[in-house]
Design an enzyme around this catalytic site. Structure first.
Site, PDB file in Angstrom:
ATOM      1  N   ASP A  12      44.941   1.533  31.959  1.00  0.00           N
ATOM      2  CA  ASP A  12      44.147   2.426  31.095  1.00  0.00           C
ATOM      3  C   ASP A  12      42.894   2.975  31.778  1.00  0.00           C
ATOM      4  O   ASP A  12      41.889   3.241  31.126  1.00  0.00           O
ATOM      5  CB  ASP A  12      43.700   1.715  29.794  1.00  0.00           C
ATOM      6  N   HIS A  40      50.126   6.967  29.334  1.00  0.00           N
ATOM      7  CA  HIS A  40      49.085   7.780  29.946  1.00  0.00           C
ATOM      8  C   HIS A  40      48.689   8.846  28.949  1.00  0.00           C
ATOM      9  O   HIS A  40      49.545   9.546  28.426  1.00  0.00           O
ATOM     10  CB  HIS A  40      49.619   8.520  31.165  1.00  0.00           C
TER      11      HIS A  40
HETATM   12  P1  GDP Z   1      46.029   5.534  32.006  1.00  0.00           P
HETATM   13  O1  GDP Z   1      47.057   4.603  31.469  1.00  0.00           O
HETATM   14  O2  GDP Z   1      45.361   5.016  33.237  1.00  0.00           O
HETATM   15  O3  GDP Z   1      46.535   6.923  32.175  1.00  0.00           O
HETATM   16  O4  GDP Z   1      44.838   5.599  30.949  1.00  0.00           O
HETATM   17  P2  GDP Z   1      44.919   5.960  29.390  1.00  0.00           P
HETATM   18  O5  GDP Z   1      45.301   7.360  29.253  1.00  0.00           O
HETATM   19  O6  GDP Z   1      45.692   4.956  28.660  1.00  0.00           O
HETATM   20  O7  GDP Z   1      43.407   5.698  28.978  1.00  0.00           O
HETATM   21  C1  GDP Z   1      42.374   6.464  29.397  1.00  0.00           C
HETATM   22  C2  GDP Z   1      41.624   6.961  28.176  1.00  0.00           C
HETATM   23  O8  GDP Z   1      40.463   7.602  28.613  1.00  0.00           O
HETATM   24  C3  GDP Z   1      42.372   8.019  27.380  1.00  0.00           C
HETATM   25  O9  GDP Z   1      41.962   7.933  26.054  1.00  0.00           O
HETATM   26  C4  GDP Z   1      41.893   9.333  28.021  1.00  0.00           C
HETATM   27  O10 GDP Z   1      42.024  10.457  27.183  1.00  0.00           O
HETATM   28  C5  GDP Z   1      40.474   8.987  28.255  1.00  0.00           C
HETATM   29  N1  GDP Z   1      39.786   9.653  29.349  1.00  0.00           N
HETATM   30  C6  GDP Z   1      40.199   9.856  30.637  1.00  0.00           C
HETATM   31  N2  GDP Z   1      39.176  10.355  31.371  1.00  0.00           N
HETATM   32  C7  GDP Z   1      38.112  10.435  30.537  1.00  0.00           C
HETATM   33  C8  GDP Z   1      36.738  10.808  30.720  1.00  0.00           C
HETATM   34  O11 GDP Z   1      36.291  11.152  31.805  1.00  0.00           O
HETATM   35  N3  GDP Z   1      35.933  10.743  29.615  1.00  0.00           N
HETATM   36  C9  GDP Z   1      36.367  10.338  28.406  1.00  0.00           C
HETATM   37  N4  GDP Z   1      35.506  10.304  27.389  1.00  0.00           N
HETATM   38  N5  GDP Z   1      37.639   9.956  28.208  1.00  0.00           N
HETATM   39  C10 GDP Z   1      38.485   9.988  29.261  1.00  0.00           C
END
Ligand code: GDP
Length: 424
Positions: A12, A40
């Protein structure tokens, strides 16, 4: 050129967004491990999507998306994910599936559920998507490869071998009805026909693409600390989320891997069971959880509330090291804009001694975080368009994290949307 995007922590970290971003300049995007057990989050011009099995290049028409042999392929989940994209106006992506990829069986998912139920309080916090039973079968050599679905006789022989043990466990350990082999073969044959046009030798495809000078992006799921060997075993996943395994799970040569992009958040979060030294309980944690991510820190696959804490530099430094990162992407930096001071965990205290190397799992439960406080920047940095325009305290925070982690931070993410990135 082969770039690999992996997570430095417990998953995440925001890999989906970074992959979606880098996919724009890639010809091929490959999933190399895991299955539909993690998600993701991607927010782009089509809306907000939680991808579980599809590579994050599916929003780019020119990208060939590959499900590599290391993936746990749940065919039904893949098809329904594809459908949900096209139903929301995304043009049908280019997608190919390795003929050597193994198939997630309905009984893998059942066994995952039954086993977590049996373990009760000692359960591993599985997402119950069949991952552990799937990989157990793969390495016990009773798994089914996609190519075997197209030879009915072979498929029956393979299933007969596997089902003797399965049915014995179902009946005597879990007290459930046995698997009906004829029904299962009919179901699998039907699914096999649906994916037939997508199945090919993806290993040859990738080697050829690399020889032709194409840009290949490998997309990892979860993060370093979920690696079965180097992570917080047994609270790990069942396939390796490390860049090194990317070569194996995708089918490319380690000689060709040029960039290893390790993603980490500006604070820490973890979902599922297992030790998490920086866990914040109480109102401080609730506030960070509420403000984190794009809509609070809740799992993209399960909706479970994630544990959150201040940036764990001990765990991240280790996570970055075992990935062999050539660079770090720091995400969710905007989330910290409400704080006067920002604690960073720079060491652990273990039995009265200060340690800076991440220890083996049994010691983690005795570790306490040692924090250094950095000044906050007290403003919203979403909307800032260049790194230089960030407040000084914010730039200093990024420099501090970089120094702690031992790899350059070239990209900072200041919001969940695709264009909310700053190049340093
Ligand atoms: P992954 O499994 O590594 O792709 O991560 P996830 O998508 O599960 O979790 C990352 C969370 O952070 C999600 O809710 C994204 O929309 C959010 N996100 C990613 N980059 C940013 C950022 O720079 N700022 C904010 N506020 N949210 C972000």
């Amino acid at each position: 050129m082969i770039r690999t995007i992996v997570g430095a922590n417990w998953g995440d970290e925001g890999k989906g967004k970074v992959t979606d971003l880098l996919a724009a300049s890639s010809d091929v995007v490959v999933r190399f491990q895991g299955g539909a057990n993690a998600g993701h989050t991607i927010i782009n011009e089509y809306g907000k999507f939680a991808l579980h099995l599809l590579p994050s290049g599916v929003f780019h028409q020119n990208v060939v998306n590959v499900i590599g042999p290391g993936v746990a392929l749940n065919i039904e989940a893949l098809l329904s994910e594809l459908e949900s994209l096209t139903a929301r106006g995304v043009p049908k992506p280019q997608l190919v599936i390795s003929d050597r990829c193994q198939v997630m069986m309905p009984y893998h998912i059942d066994f995952d559920k039954f086993e977590e139920e049996r373990l009760g309080k000692s359960a591993f916090g599985s997402t119950k998507s069949g991952i552990a039973p799937f990989y157990s079968d793969k390495f016990a050599k009773v798994g089914i490869q996609v190519c075997q679905l197209y030879d009915r006789e072979l498929l029956r022989q393979r299933l007969e071998i596997a089902l003797v043990k399965k049915n014995c466990l179902l009946e005597h350990l879990y007290h459930k009805p046995p698997v009906d082999i004829d029904g299962l073969i009919a179901h699998l044959t039907d699914l096999a026909e649906k994916i037939r046009p997508m199945v090919c030798d993806t290993t040859m495809l990738l080697h050829r693409a690399n020889r032709e000078g194409k840009t290949i992006l490998l997309e990892g799921q979860l993060g370093s600390l979920r690696d079965p060997d180097h992570g917080i075993y047994p609270y790990t996943t069942s396939s390796s989320p490390l860049a090194g395994f990317g070569c194996v799970g995708a089918g490319v040569s380690p000689r060709d891997m040029t960039d290893i992009v390790c993603v980490t958040k500006a604070y820490s979060s973890a979902v599922g069971a297992g030790p998490f030294v920086v866990r914040l309980d109480g109102p401080e944690g609730d506030e960070l959880r509420r403000r984190g991510g794009d809509a609070g820190e809740f799992g993209a696959t399960t909706g479970r509330a994630r544990d959150v804490g201040w940036f764990d530099a001990v765990a991240t430094r280790y996570g970055v090291m075992v990935q062999g990162a050539t660079e770090i992407v720091l995400t969710n930096l905007d989330v910290l804009g409400y704080l006067d001071e920002i604690p960073v965990c720079v060491a652990y205290e273990l039995d009265g001694e200060r340690i800076t190397d991440f220890p083996a799992t049994p010691l983690l439960s005795r570790c306490k975080p040692v924090y250094t406080k950095l000044p906050g920047w007290k403003c919203d940095i979403r909307g800032v368009r260049s790194f230089d325009e960030l407040p000084d305290a914010c730039k200093a925070y990024v420099a501090f994290i970089e120094e702690q982690c031992g790899a350059p931070i070239r990209i900072v993410s200041n919001g969940p949307k695709r264009d909310e990135v700053l190049y340093r």
